[in-house]
Design a protein around this motif. Structure first.
Motif, PDB file in Angstrom:
ATOM      1  N   CYS A  35      84.875  13.480 -54.057  1.00 53.82           N
ATOM      2  CA  CYS A  35      84.071  14.161 -55.079  1.00 53.82           C
ATOM      3  C   CYS A  35      83.069  13.140 -55.613  1.00 53.82           C
ATOM      4  O   CYS A  35      81.864  13.396 -55.619  1.00 53.82           O
ATOM      5  N   ARG A  59      79.864  13.051 -47.897  1.00 47.55           N
ATOM      6  CA  ARG A  59      79.507  13.505 -49.236  1.00 47.55           C
ATOM      7  C   ARG A  59      80.040  12.501 -50.258  1.00 47.55           C
ATOM      8  O   ARG A  59      81.001  11.767 -49.983  1.00 47.55           O
ATOM      9  N   LYS A  64      77.443  12.851 -61.724  1.00 49.85           N
ATOM     10  CA  LYS A  64      78.421  13.934 -61.753  1.00 49.85           C
ATOM     11  C   LYS A  64      78.220  14.879 -62.936  1.00 49.85           C
ATOM     12  O   LYS A  64      78.146  14.430 -64.080  1.00 49.85           O
ATOM     13  N   PRO A  65      78.185  16.185 -62.674  1.00 47.89           N
ATOM     14  CA  PRO A  65      78.056  17.169 -63.759  1.00 47.89           C
ATOM     15  C   PRO A  65      79.436  17.550 -64.297  1.00 47.89           C
ATOM     16  O   PRO A  65      79.966  18.604 -63.964  1.00 47.89           O
ATOM     17  N   GLU A  97      74.555  14.959 -54.986  1.00 51.40           N
ATOM     18  CA  GLU A  97      73.967  15.886 -55.964  1.00 51.40           C
ATOM     19  C   GLU A  97      72.872  15.242 -56.811  1.00 51.40           C
ATOM     20  O   GLU A  97      72.965  14.074 -57.199  1.00 51.40           O
ATOM     21  N   GLN A 115      71.852  17.803 -52.959  1.00 47.53           N
ATOM     22  CA  GLN A 115      72.664  18.951 -53.375  1.00 47.53           C
ATOM     23  C   GLN A 115      72.297  19.413 -54.777  1.00 47.53           C
ATOM     24  O   GLN A 115      72.162  18.602 -55.684  1.00 47.53           O
ATOM     25  N   GLY A 117      73.979  21.520 -57.644  1.00 46.40           N
ATOM     26  CA  GLY A 117      75.317  21.990 -57.996  1.00 46.40           C
ATOM     27  C   GLY A 117      75.296  23.393 -58.580  1.00 46.40           C
ATOM     28  O   GLY A 117      74.240  23.908 -58.969  1.00 46.40           O
ATOM     29  N   ALA A 118      76.487  23.981 -58.611  1.00 44.39           N
ATOM     30  CA  ALA A 118      76.628  25.350 -59.110  1.00 44.39           C
ATOM     31  C   ALA A 118      76.033  25.497 -60.520  1.00 44.39           C
ATOM     32  O   ALA A 118      75.393  26.502 -60.838  1.00 44.39           O
ATOM     33  N   ARG A 119      76.234  24.480 -61.344  1.00 48.45           N
ATOM     34  CA  ARG A 119      75.762  24.564 -62.732  1.00 48.45           C
ATOM     35  C   ARG A 119      74.239  24.535 -62.839  1.00 48.45           C
ATOM     36  O   ARG A 119      73.682  24.866 -63.879  1.00 48.45           O
ATOM     37  N   LYS A 140      73.991  25.230 -54.025  1.00 55.50           N
ATOM     38  CA  LYS A 140      75.276  25.870 -54.288  1.00 55.50           C
ATOM     39  C   LYS A 140      75.096  27.124 -55.133  1.00 55.50           C
ATOM     40  O   LYS A 140      74.248  27.164 -56.036  1.00 55.50           O
ATOM     41  N   ASP A 202      82.337  25.658 -49.259  1.00 56.58           N
ATOM     42  CA  ASP A 202      83.025  24.563 -49.939  1.00 56.58           C
ATOM     43  C   ASP A 202      84.376  25.096 -50.427  1.00 56.58           C
ATOM     44  O   ASP A 202      84.465  25.696 -51.503  1.00 56.58           O
ATOM     45  N   HIS A 205      85.980  23.179 -54.096  1.00 56.98           N
ATOM     46  CA  HIS A 205      85.662  23.788 -55.390  1.00 56.98           C
ATOM     47  C   HIS A 205      85.982  25.283 -55.364  1.00 56.98           C
ATOM     48  O   HIS A 205      86.259  25.880 -56.400  1.00 56.98           O
ATOM     49  N   ASP A 242      88.245  15.652 -59.565  1.00 54.52           N
ATOM     50  CA  ASP A 242      88.702  16.726 -58.668  1.00 54.52           C
ATOM     51  C   ASP A 242      89.875  16.332 -57.760  1.00 54.52           C
ATOM     52  O   ASP A 242      89.960  16.772 -56.604  1.00 54.52           O
TER      53      ASP A 242
HETATM   54  C1  PEP Z   1      80.678  18.751 -56.280  1.00 54.20           C
HETATM   55  O1  PEP Z   1      80.297  19.067 -55.134  1.00 54.20           O
HETATM   56  O2  PEP Z   1      81.368  17.741 -56.523  1.00 54.20           O
HETATM   57  C2  PEP Z   1      80.392  19.686 -57.398  1.00 54.20           C
HETATM   58  C3  PEP Z   1      80.292  19.266 -58.655  1.00 54.20           C
HETATM   59  O3  PEP Z   1      80.283  20.959 -56.983  1.00 54.20           O
HETATM   60  P1  PEP Z   1      79.964  22.337 -57.791  1.00 54.20           P
HETATM   61  O4  PEP Z   1      78.548  22.230 -58.241  1.00 54.20           O
HETATM   62  O5  PEP Z   1      80.183  23.371 -56.739  1.00 54.20           O
HETATM   63  O6  PEP Z   1      80.951  22.439 -58.922  1.00 54.20           O
END
Ligand code: PEP
Ligand code: MN
Length: 291
Positions: A35, A59, A64-65, A97, A115, A117-119, A140, A202, A205, A242
């Motif tokens: 992660c 990866r 990190k979010p 990311e 990348q 991220g989902a957020r 994502k 993925d 997650h 994670d």
């Molecule tokens: C990640 O890939 O570590 C991550 C933060 O993914 P996601 O945006 O899908 O939560």
């Protein structure tokens, strides 16, 4: 209006050519690693192992979010250097990311794929900045986003000039709380029908539980995914982020061995689902009806 992301605009599959491997050409591309990049030694150990098992990309998060501001936020630029060096030493490409538009040029110097991220799926200034970048983008799906919303986010990148976008299903929020998210396997055939862009899964997650990663990888491959993004660590219980969903390097090796015969079956075609009615294409309706 015909959207750039739609099959109506482009009937053939978009293939992302990374030199040593391609995404979207009918092969299965596996991206694996921790992660977060935690140290130079950690990422080198994992890179060597995932390469040996058959991964094509490494990866590792540098920025990190995290949900809590008190949790590990990533090593930043230092992590980008470690990730790039570990990948080069093992003939791997990298994906990491990007959180903010101002970081795009720096991250594009180090990484092969950026990348979102989902957020950040609907962070439109970030999507526009990535449209001006020359590197492929892994986008994502937001945890509450519909397929149309995901494709319209991809459209921001495409319309800003970058045609190299990979869509990633990473689980959505549902009423089920046994898992962290609900991995939506349906997204694979639907997105591949609506769009020419590659679709990857993925399962880390997507489930939040390491014991579910292997069965869902197999399901994703059988459903036609172009690739997998998997969290792997040599000592998963000690991962700084994670940990619960991260598989060991040994489990990753076993998984890759199990995937080989399924991937070779090549069950999926470029365009698996056909529109059987002459109704308006959903993406065309989306471009008019969406806020
Ligand atoms: C990640 O890939 O570590 C991550 C933060 O993914 P996601 O945006 O899908 O939560
Ligand atoms: Mn993670």
């Amino acid at each position: 209006m015909i959207l750039l992301a739609s099959r109506a605009h482009q009937s053939h599959a978009t293939i992302i050519d990374l030199g040593s491997c391609s995404i979207g050409d009918g092969s299965l591309t596996v991206m694996a690693g921790p992660c977060s990049v935690e140290s130079e030694e950690q990422i080198h150990t994992i890179a060597k192992s995932v390469k040996h098992s058959g991964a094509k990309l490494l990866r590792g998060g540098a920025f990190k979010p995290r949900t809590s501001p008190y949790d590990f936020q990533g090593l930043g630029i230092e992590a980008l250097q470690y990730l790039r060096d570990a990948a080069r030493a093992n003939d791997l490409k990298t994906v990491t990311e990007v959180l903010t538009p101002s970081d795009v040029p720096t991250i594009a110097e180090y990484a092969d794929i950026l990348q979102v991220g989902a957020r950040n799926m609907q962070n439109t200034p970030l999507l526009k900045a990535l449209g001006e970048c020359q590197k492929p983008i892994l986008l994502k799906r937001g945890m509450s986003a519909t397929y149309k919303e995901l494709l319209l986010s991809a459209e921001y990148i495409l319309a800003s000039g970058n045609r190299q976008v990979i869509l990633c299903e990473r689980g959505i929020r549902t009423f089920e709380n046994h898992t962290r998210n609900t991995l939506d396997i349906t997204a694979i055939p639907v997105l591949k029908d609506l769009s020419h862009l590659p679709v990857i899964i993925d399962p880390s997650h997507g489930t939040g539980r390491r014991e579910l990663v292997s069965p869902l990888c197999r399901a994703a491959v059988a459903a036609g995914a172009d690739g997998l993004l998997i969290e792997v660590h040599h000592s998963p219980d000690e991962a700084l982020s994670d940990a619960r969903q991260t598989i060991s390097t040994q489990s990753f090796h076993t998984l890759m061995t199990a995937l080989k015969p399924i991937a070779h079956l090549n069950l999926h075609s470029d365009h698996p689902v056909t529109q059987e009615t002459d109704q308006e294409h959903p993406l065309e309706a989306a471009s008019r009806g969406h806020q």
